[in-house]
Design a protein around this motif. Structure first.
Motif, PDB file in Angstrom:
ATOM      1  N   GLY A  65       0.840  -1.262  -0.078  1.00 36.84           N
ATOM      2  CA  GLY A  65       0.165  -0.001  -0.072  1.00 36.84           C
ATOM      3  C   GLY A  65       0.914   1.312   0.065  1.00 36.84           C
ATOM      4  O   GLY A  65       2.155   1.212   0.005  1.00 36.84           O
ATOM      5  N   HIS A  66       0.303   2.221  -0.325  1.00 38.05           N
ATOM      6  CA  HIS A  66       0.839   3.616  -0.204  1.00 38.05           C
ATOM      7  C   HIS A  66       1.262   4.118   1.087  1.00 38.05           C
ATOM      8  O   HIS A  66       0.484   4.145   2.016  1.00 38.05           O
ATOM      9  CB  HIS A  66       0.086   4.624  -1.136  1.00 38.05           C
ATOM     10  N   GLN A  67       2.484   4.798   1.320  1.00 39.99           N
ATOM     11  CA  GLN A  67       3.123   5.358   2.318  1.00 39.99           C
ATOM     12  C   GLN A  67       2.670   4.582   3.768  1.00 39.99           C
ATOM     13  O   GLN A  67       2.426   5.184   4.693  1.00 39.99           O
ATOM     14  CB  GLN A  67       2.228   6.894   2.544  1.00 39.99           C
ATOM     15  N   ALA A 278      11.471  -8.142  -7.700  1.00 37.55           N
ATOM     16  CA  ALA A 278      11.193  -6.647  -7.733  1.00 37.55           C
ATOM     17  C   ALA A 278      10.206  -6.187  -7.022  1.00 37.55           C
ATOM     18  O   ALA A 278       9.572  -6.709  -6.156  1.00 37.55           O
ATOM     19  CB  ALA A 278      11.591  -6.063  -9.174  1.00 37.55           C
ATOM     20  N   LYS A 279       9.476  -5.370  -7.804  1.00 33.62           N
ATOM     21  CA  LYS A 279       8.168  -4.977  -7.189  1.00 33.62           C
ATOM     22  C   LYS A 279       7.667  -4.958  -5.832  1.00 33.62           C
ATOM     23  O   LYS A 279       8.030  -4.402  -5.011  1.00 33.62           O
ATOM     24  CB  LYS A 279       7.191  -5.542  -8.094  1.00 33.62           C
ATOM     25  N   GLY A 284       7.921  -0.839  -4.369  1.00 35.73           N
ATOM     26  CA  GLY A 284       8.521   0.242  -5.350  1.00 35.73           C
ATOM     27  C   GLY A 284       8.686   1.598  -4.703  1.00 35.73           C
ATOM     28  O   GLY A 284       8.954   2.516  -5.287  1.00 35.73           O
ATOM     29  N   TYR A 285       8.795   1.541  -3.363  1.00 35.94           N
ATOM     30  CA  TYR A 285       9.309   2.759  -2.641  1.00 35.94           C
ATOM     31  C   TYR A 285      10.493   3.421  -3.065  1.00 35.94           C
ATOM     32  O   TYR A 285      10.912   4.497  -2.997  1.00 35.94           O
ATOM     33  CB  TYR A 285       9.416   2.662  -1.251  1.00 35.94           C
ATOM     34  N   ALA A 319      17.815  -1.237   0.309  1.00 35.63           N
ATOM     35  CA  ALA A 319      17.852  -2.375   1.184  1.00 35.63           C
ATOM     36  C   ALA A 319      16.994  -2.120   2.341  1.00 35.63           C
ATOM     37  O   ALA A 319      16.346  -2.874   3.000  1.00 35.63           O
ATOM     38  CB  ALA A 319      19.555  -2.470   1.461  1.00 35.63           C
ATOM     39  N   ALA A 320      17.040  -0.699   2.960  1.00 38.68           N
ATOM     40  CA  ALA A 320      16.343  -0.385   3.917  1.00 38.68           C
ATOM     41  C   ALA A 320      14.804  -0.539   3.743  1.00 38.68           C
ATOM     42  O   ALA A 320      13.885  -1.030   4.435  1.00 38.68           O
ATOM     43  CB  ALA A 320      16.666   1.010   4.502  1.00 38.68           C
ATOM     44  N   SER A 321      14.407  -0.221   2.575  1.00 37.11           N
ATOM     45  CA  SER A 321      13.072  -0.117   2.131  1.00 37.11           C
ATOM     46  C   SER A 321      12.679  -1.657   2.304  1.00 37.11           C
ATOM     47  O   SER A 321      11.435  -2.036   2.661  1.00 37.11           O
ATOM     48  CB  SER A 321      12.753   0.373   0.929  1.00 37.11           C
ATOM     49  N   ILE A 322      13.231  -2.801   1.746  1.00 37.84           N
ATOM     50  CA  ILE A 322      13.076  -4.189   1.656  1.00 37.84           C
ATOM     51  C   ILE A 322      12.778  -4.556   3.336  1.00 37.84           C
ATOM     52  O   ILE A 322      11.799  -5.362   3.437  1.00 37.84           O
ATOM     53  CB  ILE A 322      14.348  -4.749   1.266  1.00 37.84           C
ATOM     54  N   ILE A 323      13.706  -4.259   4.053  1.00 40.25           N
ATOM     55  CA  ILE A 323      13.582  -4.472   5.443  1.00 40.25           C
ATOM     56  C   ILE A 323      12.414  -4.047   6.225  1.00 40.25           C
ATOM     57  O   ILE A 323      11.459  -4.758   6.695  1.00 40.25           O
ATOM     58  CB  ILE A 323      14.896  -4.036   6.305  1.00 40.25           C
TER      59      ILE A 323
END
Length: 440
Positions: A65-67, A278-279, A284-285, A319-323
């Motif tokens: 979801g967004h944000q 991916a995605k 996708g952030y 990487a941080a966004s994946i975590i």
């Protein structure tokens, strides 16, 4: 801000876009892209406050979801600590992201090669397969999309391949698609058996010793959300084993919750040799993708240099966004929500629409990954025209739903966090617009 100022911001965004932005897959003078200024969960809005339910997940990637606050917080924290670092270094965030990914992969996968997105993930998986086997050819299906880089776009089967055929060694086959069977099949079992026979005959005819990899989307997405029939993917695995071919499963769109599972292939009795993603891994952030590498292939490069790399491979913000994303998805049961809402709300809701609207030729999907195939004649299965699809797309948007429309299909692909109430709102909008289209 006043309403006038906000409306001016929409106008300014549109003006700048039309003046300076060159859009992908578009005739530039013929498009009028919507302005988006913000979002939260399954909803997006423009500067003036007009809101839409995002049942496209943008490009079927905003799974969380967004944000989502956990992902934003992870990115913010990493920005304060270290905003960028070269891939030749060891960075804690990169290692933690890789560990979280392999923890969800099957046994025998311990390494991740990070890329900037899904196309270069497929590109590097093909490179690995060729180096591992010493062979050249790659087999993929006509109904597929693997990205817009050299080998990835030629692996793609749809029209976008044709003006871009610069890479070597690519062969295409027909995959299973019972609704429009290439094999004169009448049952899922026949479709699976005949598609596998077709694939094996192409392998034999091309020369099995020349084929490095079979590259498949686990569930073809852009091509129509084509759920593989029973036994098909397991049969492909057997063919690969029989002829020493690497099996690459493209999970770029289907992975990380989209089918209601961490990986789509978990539902189909198959384990590949290479997994591309991916995605949904971070929604996708920040741009990111990668290849999850089986131990046998990773070992090839213990003492031999892997001839591939990217400046932003394993970028710390990505990487941080994946975590942040994977931890939140686990803690909040987001993948389970995708599975449940697909089974209890989206699937039944779409089947009810099919009972009411002759335009719907077939409903297919799982999790938050569904398609309505629209036809002008159910018996003949005649695809609805591009003009009619364009009017449907406009009608959905006008009523507050951001759709994903492809060819003669509506792809129903909301974020994995979508609620029952939001699904009900979307179903009412689909119902109204399809009713109008059916009378037209």
């Amino acid at each position: 801000m006043t309403d006038t100022v906000q409306t001016d911001l929409d106008a300014r965004a549109r003006e700048l876009d039309r003046a300076h932005v060159f859009h992908s897959w578009s005739a530039q003078a013929l498009i009028d892209p919507p302005v988006l200024a913000g979002g939260l969960g399954s909803t997006v809005w423009d500067h003036s406050g007009r809101r839409w339910l995002d049942f496209s997940s943008q490009l079927v990637n905003v799974n969380i979801g967004h944000q989502h606050p956990a992902v934003l917080a992870a990115i913010h924290a990493q920005v304060d600590e270290l905003a960028t670092v070269a891939p030749a270094t060891a960075a804690l965030a990169r290692g933690e992201a890789a560990r979280r990914i392999v923890d969800r992969a099957p046994a025998g996968f311990r390494k991740v090669f990070f890329t900037n997105g899904g196309a270069d993930a497929n590109e590097n998986a093909i490179r690995m397969a060729r180096l591992h086997t010493g062979r050249d050819k790659v087999i993929s299906t006509y109904r597929s999309y693997h990205g817009n880089t050299g080998a990835a776009i030629v692996s793609t089967g749809d029209w976008r391949r044709i003006p871009n055929e610069y890479a070597r060694g690519h062969v295409h086959v027909f995959g299973p698609y019972l609704y429009r069977s290439e094999f004169w099949a009448t049952t899922l079992e026949e479709e699976s058996e005949r598609a596998l026979r077709h694939l094996e005959r192409v392998v034999q005819s091309e020369g099995a010793a020349s084929i490095a990899a079979i590259l498949l989307e686990t569930v073809p997405g852009t091509a129509g959300i084509l759920i593989p029939p029973p036994g098909y993917l397991a049969g492909v695995r057997e063919i690969c084993d029989r002829y020493g071919i690497v099996l690459i499963l493209d999970e770029v769109m289907a992975g990380f919750g989209r089918t209601g599972r961490w990986f789509a292939f978990e539902g189909y009795d198959v384990v590949p040799d290479l997994i591309t993603f991916a995605k949904g891994v971070n929604s996708g952030y920040v741009p990111v993708g990668g290849v999850i590498i089986s131990d046998a292939i990773a070992a090839d490069f213990d003492e031999t240099v892997f001839p591939g790399g990217l400046t932003y491979s394993g970028h710390p913000l990505a990487a941080a966004s994946i975590i942040g994303a994977l931890d939140a998805m686990e803690a909040e049961g987001i993948v389970d929500n995708a599975r449940r809402i697909g089974a209890e709300a989206i699937g039944p809701g779409l089947e009810e629409l099919a009972e009411r609207h002759e335009l719907i030729g077939e409903v297919r999907g799982e999790g938050v990954f569904w398609a309505l195939e629209l036809v002008s004649d159910r018996d003949a299965r005649t695809p609805l025209t591009a003009g009619a699809m364009g009017e449907i797309k406009k009608g959905l948007s006008a009523r507050g739903l951001l759709p994903f429309v492809q060819d003669n299909r509506i792809h129903v692909v909301p974020p994995c966090v979508v609620t029952d109430d939001e699904v009900a709102q979307a179903m009412a909008i689909y119902d109204e617009v399809l009713g109008i289209a059916g009378r037209g």
